[in-house]
Design an enzyme around this catalytic site. Structure first.
Site, PDB file in Angstrom:
ATOM      1  N   GLY A  22      -5.613 -22.389  20.961  1.00 50.12           N
ATOM      2  CA  GLY A  22      -6.042 -21.014  20.679  1.00 50.12           C
ATOM      3  C   GLY A  22      -7.118 -20.557  21.639  1.00 50.12           C
ATOM      4  CE1 TYR A  23      -8.777 -23.839  24.397  1.00 50.14           C
ATOM      5  CE2 TYR A  23      -7.883 -23.875  26.603  1.00 50.14           C
ATOM      6  CZ  TYR A  23      -8.495 -24.520  25.565  1.00 50.14           C
ATOM      7  OH  TYR A  23      -8.815 -25.847  25.695  1.00 50.14           O
ATOM      8  CB  SER A  24      -4.708 -16.159  25.481  1.00 49.90           C
ATOM      9  OG  SER A  24      -4.515 -17.065  26.518  1.00 49.90           O
ATOM     10  CD  GLU A  40      -2.343 -25.392  30.207  1.00 45.86           C
ATOM     11  OE1 GLU A  40      -3.443 -25.048  29.775  1.00 45.86           O
ATOM     12  OE2 GLU A  40      -1.309 -24.747  30.029  1.00 45.86           O
ATOM     13  CB  SER A  45       2.600 -22.604  23.464  1.00 46.04           C
ATOM     14  OG  SER A  45       2.627 -21.710  24.526  1.00 46.04           O
TER      15      SER A  45
HETATM   16  C1  LIG Z   1       4.795 -18.768  27.870  1.00 40.81           C
HETATM   17  C2  LIG Z   1       3.327 -18.630  27.658  1.00 40.81           C
HETATM   18  C3  LIG Z   1       2.669 -19.571  26.936  1.00 40.81           C
HETATM   19  C4  LIG Z   1       1.299 -19.440  26.705  1.00 40.81           C
HETATM   20  N1  LIG Z   1       0.673 -20.346  25.917  1.00 40.81           N
HETATM   21  C5  LIG Z   1      -0.620 -20.167  25.588  1.00 40.81           C
HETATM   22  C6  LIG Z   1      -1.263 -21.025  24.675  1.00 40.81           C
HETATM   23  O1  LIG Z   1      -0.677 -21.962  24.160  1.00 40.81           O
HETATM   24  N2  LIG Z   1      -2.550 -20.777  24.343  1.00 40.81           N
HETATM   25  C7  LIG Z   1      -3.246 -19.756  24.899  1.00 40.81           C
HETATM   26  O2  LIG Z   1      -4.410 -19.600  24.588  1.00 40.81           O
HETATM   27  N3  LIG Z   1      -2.666 -18.910  25.770  1.00 40.81           N
HETATM   28  C8  LIG Z   1      -1.365 -19.092  26.129  1.00 40.81           C
HETATM   29  N4  LIG Z   1      -0.750 -18.220  26.988  1.00 40.81           N
HETATM   30  C9  LIG Z   1      -1.498 -17.091  27.495  1.00 40.81           C
HETATM   31  C10 LIG Z   1      -1.807 -17.179  28.973  1.00 40.81           C
HETATM   32  O3  LIG Z   1      -2.800 -18.161  29.204  1.00 40.81           O
HETATM   33  C11 LIG Z   1      -2.257 -15.791  29.407  1.00 40.81           C
HETATM   34  O4  LIG Z   1      -1.143 -14.926  29.243  1.00 40.81           O
HETATM   35  C12 LIG Z   1      -2.691 -15.784  30.840  1.00 40.81           C
HETATM   36  O5  LIG Z   1      -3.912 -16.468  30.977  1.00 40.81           O
HETATM   37  C13 LIG Z   1      -2.835 -14.366  31.380  1.00 40.81           C
HETATM   38  O6  LIG Z   1      -3.599 -13.567  30.534  1.00 40.81           O
HETATM   39  P1  LIG Z   1      -3.101 -12.124  30.054  1.00 40.81           P
HETATM   40  O7  LIG Z   1      -1.724 -12.282  29.498  1.00 40.81           O
HETATM   41  O8  LIG Z   1      -4.158 -11.562  29.169  1.00 40.81           O
HETATM   42  O9  LIG Z   1      -2.963 -11.281  31.377  1.00 40.81           O
HETATM   43  P2  LIG Z   1      -4.154 -10.582  32.185  1.00 40.81           P
HETATM   44  O10 LIG Z   1      -5.301 -11.521  32.274  1.00 40.81           O
HETATM   45  O11 LIG Z   1      -4.395  -9.261  31.590  1.00 40.81           O
HETATM   46  O12 LIG Z   1      -3.505 -10.445  33.610  1.00 40.81           O
HETATM   47  C14 LIG Z   1      -2.583  -9.395  33.932  1.00 40.81           C
HETATM   48  C15 LIG Z   1      -2.324  -9.447  35.431  1.00 40.81           C
HETATM   49  O13 LIG Z   1      -3.559  -9.229  36.148  1.00 40.81           O
HETATM   50  C16 LIG Z   1      -3.798 -10.307  37.055  1.00 40.81           C
HETATM   51  N5  LIG Z   1      -5.229 -10.616  37.115  1.00 40.81           N
HETATM   52  C17 LIG Z   1      -6.083 -10.714  36.058  1.00 40.81           C
HETATM   53  N6  LIG Z   1      -7.325 -11.024  36.482  1.00 40.81           N
HETATM   54  C18 LIG Z   1      -7.253 -11.148  37.845  1.00 40.81           C
HETATM   55  C19 LIG Z   1      -8.197 -11.455  38.861  1.00 40.81           C
HETATM   56  N7  LIG Z   1      -9.476 -11.721  38.586  1.00 40.81           N
HETATM   57  N8  LIG Z   1      -7.770 -11.483  40.140  1.00 40.81           N
HETATM   58  C20 LIG Z   1      -6.473 -11.216  40.459  1.00 40.81           C
HETATM   59  N9  LIG Z   1      -5.538 -10.896  39.535  1.00 40.81           N
HETATM   60  C21 LIG Z   1      -5.908 -10.872  38.243  1.00 40.81           C
HETATM   61  C22 LIG Z   1      -3.030 -11.484  36.485  1.00 40.81           C
HETATM   62  O14 LIG Z   1      -2.697 -12.424  37.488  1.00 40.81           O
HETATM   63  C23 LIG Z   1      -1.806 -10.808  35.903  1.00 40.81           C
HETATM   64  O15 LIG Z   1      -0.852 -10.612  36.910  1.00 40.81           O
HETATM   65  C24 LIG Z   1       0.606 -18.344  27.257  1.00 40.81           C
HETATM   66  C25 LIG Z   1       1.277 -17.394  28.008  1.00 40.81           C
HETATM   67  C26 LIG Z   1       2.636 -17.526  28.211  1.00 40.81           C
HETATM   68  C27 LIG Z   1       3.342 -16.481  28.988  1.00 40.81           C
END
Ligand SMILES: Cc1cc2nc3c(=O)[nH]c(=O)nc-3n(C[C@H](O)[C@H](O)[C@H](O)COP(=O)(O)OP(=O)(O)OC[C@H]3O[C@@H](n4cnc5c(N)ncnc54)[C@H](O)[C@@H]3O)c2cc1C
Length: 388
Positions: free
Chosen positions: A123-125, A241, A157
């Site tokens: 539970g991070y995001s 990870e 996940s």
């Molecule tokens: C299949 C899947 C499984 C996952 N499992 C888990 C899980 O088990 N637990 C959990 O906690 N999370 C999980 N996640 C979440 C995942 O870690 C986040 O989706 C990811 O970190 C991106 O965050 P966001 O979706 O908020 O996108 P955002 O952070 O909003 O990013 C949107 C876009 O902006 C870009 N961006 C953002 N900041 C920057 C920067 N500083 N410089 C350049 N580009 C940038 C990103 O690259 C992306 O293209 C999962 C995601 C997926 C798709």
């Protein structure tokens, strides 16, 4: 670099080969070794090959870096099922507990992770904080000997199946830096006040979820590390990870599988593998995997010298994500219409696995940090470029 095996290492390799000759009855049903064969898991557990690199005191195998490499390679070559079934537990929750946990926490959780008793989730995001994880807002307030948690997580996940969660909460909203004031808690998913709402992905899988917390009470003894130390716990967990995600042997298996698909599929009565364009592309994939393997060797050399890995793991995470997506899309492309049938359809090629892999690209591309974030890490921390 000297990768010649010592006498002891050759003996260990032979032991692994013998074990595989004697015990490997069922090959893994997919290239990434995900399999839930209880009998196999019991046997590899008895050998202490689950958590093989973990210290013996906590129930691991105490294997050296080279022994771990030998074990993984032999297992991958023979397409053996994974070593252990508790995916997140083995990949990053366990290592974090070993590094930051109390003796009680180690006793309570590590044996269950090794035995694969249940799954963990992470539970991070949060809805507004993914890449910018350190700004997370899910709140934990210490009341007596319990933290009271309120807030929301997303994209968690395995949450629909997990028994426990490694959770990040903000325990202090009044800090100078956003990286301070974050605390890591280990949470029983059956605790009252937790609501899991599964999210269906575009390939039809329901593996992740939104998770809501309303006055969820977590005993203070389930805090991992000190209060406010959550960011350090996370950084070490995420490095694990990324390194666990970056497995070259898994990609080699997937390439073999791609070659088999191209050999079996025909166009004008001839196997597609005879097409020079397809062979060229397969050769390119092979070269990219080899580059990744050699890069992995550089990290291995570092580890053998006793230096810990950190940002380097982002390089292979980035490469693996690109490769997996490109291979799946390539298969769908050369299979033509047949490649578009999803699993469940009688016309699906190999149960529709290539279209499923292709549509599941966010798993490997976004999960564990997006490509942009990996590039930022490589630019700033490896190449020493100015911060963005
Ligand atoms: C299949 C899947 C499984 C996952 N499992 C888990 C899980 O088990 N637990 C959990 O906690 N999370 C999980 N996640 C979440 C995942 O870690 C986040 O989706 C990811 O970190 C991106 O965050 P966001 O979706 O908020 O996108 P955002 O952070 O909003 O990013 C949107 C876009 O902006 C870009 N961006 C953002 N900041 C920057 C920067 N500083 N410089 C350049 N580009 C940038 C990103 O690259 C992306 O293209 C999962 C995601 C997926 C798709």
């Amino acid at each position: 670099m000297d990768f010649d095996l010592t006498k002891d290492e050759i003996a260990f390799r032979d032991e692994v080969r013998q074990f595989l000759d004697d015990n490997l009855k069922q090959k893994t049903d997919n290239e990434f070794g995900v399999s839930f064969d209880a009998d196999w898991n019991k046997k590899v557990r008895e050998k202490r090959w689950v958590g093989f690199g973990w210290p013996k005191e906590v129930g691991g195998g105490g294997g050296t870096i080279m022994e771990q490499v030998i074990l993984k390679e032999e297992m991958a070559t023979r397409k053996a099922p994974a070593l252990g079934t508790c995916f997140m537990g083995l990949a990053w929750v366990g290592p974090s507990i070993i590094e930051y946990g109390t003796e009680e926490q180690k006793k309570r959780f590590i044996p269950d992770i090794l035995d694969g008793k249940y799954q963990w989730c992470t539970g991070y995001s949060e809805p507004n904080y993914g890449s910018d994880l350190a700004s997370l807002q899910c709140k934990g307030v210490l009341e007596g000997d319990e933290y009271v948690v309120n807030g929301q997580k997303i994209w968690t996940s395995l949450a629909p199946f997990a028994a426990w969660m490694i959770l990040l909460v903000r325990t202090d909203f009044d800090t100078q830096s956003k990286h301070e004031g974050i605390t890591c808690l280990l949470v029983d998913m059956k605790t009252p006040g937790i609501e899991v709402r599964p999210i269906e992905n575009m390939a039809g899988g329901r593996f992740f979820a939104e998770v809501f917390f309303t006055d969820v009470r977590v005993p203070v003894e389930n805090r991992l590390g000190k209060e406010g130390q959550g960011w350090a716990v996370t950084v070490s967990a995420l490095a694990n990870e990324r390194s666990s995600i970056a497995e070259v042997s898994a990609l080699q298996r997937r390439l073999e599988s791609l070659i088999t698909t191209a050999r079996q599929a025909t166009r004008h009565g001839k196997p597609l593998l005879e097409d020079p364009g397809i062979r060229r592309q397969i050769a390119r994939f092979e070269a990219r995997i080899e580059a990744m393997r050699l890069n992995g060797m550089r990290y291995l050399t570092k580890q053998i010298k006793g230096e810990p890995l950190s940002s380097e793991t982002s390089v292979n995470k980035l490469h693996r994500a690109n490769l997996e997506v490109d291979m799946a899309e390539f298969a769908v492309e050369f299979l033509g219409n047949a490649g578009l049938h999803m699993r469940g359809s009688d016309d699906a090629v190999e149960g529709g696995k290539w279209i499923f892999n292709s549509l599941s690209w966010p798993d490997v591309v976004i999960g564990g940090g997006t490509p942009n974030i990996q590039r930022n890490i490589i630019a700033e921390r490896i190449l020493g470029l100015p911060k963005d």
